[in-house]
Write an enzyme that holds these catalytic residues in place. Structure first.
Site, PDB file in Angstrom:
ATOM      1  CE  LYS A  28      -4.474  -1.564   1.408  1.00 14.19           C
ATOM      2  NZ  LYS A  28      -4.266  -2.946   1.886  1.00 14.19           N
ATOM      3  CD  GLU A  71     -10.285   4.801   1.209  1.00 12.94           C
ATOM      4  OE1 GLU A  71     -10.091   5.982   0.895  1.00 12.94           O
ATOM      5  OE2 GLU A  71      -9.644   3.847   0.692  1.00 12.94           O
ATOM      6  CB  SER A 127      -0.262  -8.282  -1.036  1.00 10.76           C
ATOM      7  OG  SER A 127      -1.017  -9.108  -0.174  1.00 10.76           O
TER       8      SER A 127
END
Ligand SMILES: *Cc1c(COP(=O)(O)O)cnc(C)c1O
Length: 403
Positions: free
Chosen positions: A95, A117, A388
């Site tokens: 991310k 968010e 990930s």
């Protein structure tokens, strides 16, 4: 970033901008900045320097030979298995690639305030990290339910200087947090950049996020060619909103010999209704400004998603995945909570890598993918899995369910 143009915002009939008129100007401004600023060599250089010196890129491509042997002891279907190690990025997941890219772009656009968010808090932590690095004030919308469930990440965001705003509307989870963030943006659009965390939302977000995450696929392609001299037979990744999957897919999508597999969360099993298999069991609809598959009831009301992994617990999915599914270029499978837990345990014991619960979903489907891919090849397949994120954040769940 490839071509400067961000495209039309449509992937087949999916995507678009299903938002109130008040947001169109902000979305136009962002599209313009993304094509005029983010595509320049100067911006690219600044971002790739940050990715190298702050995030720790390029992330390694690890040969997971012991795991491959555990999955297919006779080496009939699975030849080699490589892991693209996004778990080794600063903050522990992919991310940060997107958060840093967007915050850097926001500074060039002279925005003085960042909102985002978050569901599980992973994107909130990545955004708060990037804002700390650039000295920008940051407010994170998070469903009240998630604030309670994800206390360590709430603490992390606060330590990083971010303000966490609990959202009390609707089901008090991610979709409600995203609605509130969009509402804030409408009111404060001249000063504020809204940093969306996945390849979803109105145009240009799906394309912008995909491009910031495509560094995963670009690196993986160069690394596998250097290591094996060949492209892989298939690439596999988990799909929540779809950003790590589209990031690795982008490195291989133009090579038809490389099959693409996304793995969604089947939760308690798709027939139970408690799942997050949006592509596998959802219908076409509009959520958070874009047209894609969504989980909804007969009346069109968005339903709650369920998954043991908070990062896959989203009732929507990025529009490009909807297009890749319909066109057949990518295939989408689903793994249950129990399958993901078993895979997490196996990976940890065979490779000494504790994967995030999100990533444990594609790990659970390696055998299925290898069988399918090797059948058409008539030889064992070489796969790359996008790892990930790391599983430290899931320790409490893993200990409760596995020990
Ligand atoms: C957030 C998250 C995901 C899911 O998000 P995508 O946008 O689908 O990539 C997957 N893995 C980890 C580790 C995450 O934190």
């Amino acid at each position: 970033m490839q071509s400067p143009s961000l495209g039309t915002g449509f992937y087949g009939s999916y995507g678009g901008r299903y938002v109130s008129e008040t947001l169109i100007h902000a979305l136009d401004e962002l599209t313009e900045a993304a094509s005029c600023i983010a595509a320049t060599p100067a911006f690219q250089k600044e971002l790739s320097d940050l990715l190298a010196t702050y995030v720790g890129r390029p992330t390694p491509l690890t040969d997971a030979a012991r795991l491959a042997r555990a999955i297919d002891p006779e080496r009939k279907t699975l030849g080699r298995l490589f892991l693209k190690r996004e778990d080794l990025c600063h903050t522990g997941a992919h991310k940060i690639n997107n958060a840093l890219g967007q915050i850097l772009l926001a500074t060039k656009m002279r925005k003085s305030r960042i909102i985002a968010e978050t569901g599980a808090g992973q994107h909130g932590v990545a955004t708060a990290t990037a804002c700390a690095l650039f000295g920008l004030p940051c407010e994170i919308y998070m469903g009240e339910e998630d604030v309670a469930r994800q206390a360590p990440n709430v603490g992390r965001m606060r330590l990083l200087g971010a303000k966490v705003i609990p959202v009390t509307s609707g089901s008090r989870t991610l979709k409600d947090a995203m609605n509130e963030a969009l509402r804030d943006w409408v009111t404060n659009v001249s000063t504020t950049h809204y940093c969306i965390g996945s390849a979803a939302g109105p145009h240009p977000y799906p394309e912008l996020v995909a491009r910031f995450q495509s560094v995963i696929g670009e690196e993986a392609r160069a690394q596998i060619l250097e290591r094996t001299g060949h492209l892989p037979d298939a690439v596999i990744a988990c799909v929540g909103g779809g950003s790590n999957a589209i990031g690795i897919f982008r490195g291989f999508i133009s090579s038809p010999s490389v099959k693409l597999y996304g793995v969604e969360a089947a939760g308690h099993g798709v027939p139970s209704g408690k799942h997050a298999a949006t592509l596998g069991a959802g219908r076409v609809g509009v959520l958070h400004g874009s047209k894609s598959y969504v989980l909804c009831d007969d009346g069109g009301q968005i339903q709650e998603a369920h998954s043991i992994s908070a990062g896959l617990d989203y009732p929507g999915v990025g529009p490009e995945h909807a297009f890749l599914k319909d066109s057949g270029r990518a295939k989408y499978l689903a793994a249950t909570d129990d399958e993901a837990l078993a895979a997490a345990s196996l990976v940890t014991r065979t490779e000494g890598i504790l994967p995030a619960l999100e990533t444990s979903h594609p790990f659970a489907k390696i055998g299925v993918v290898a069988t399918e891919v090797s059948k058409s090849l008539d030889r064992p397949a070489t796969l790359i899995l996008c790892l990930s994120g790391r599983g430290d954040k899931d320790l409490e769940t893993l200990l409760r369910r596995l020990l």
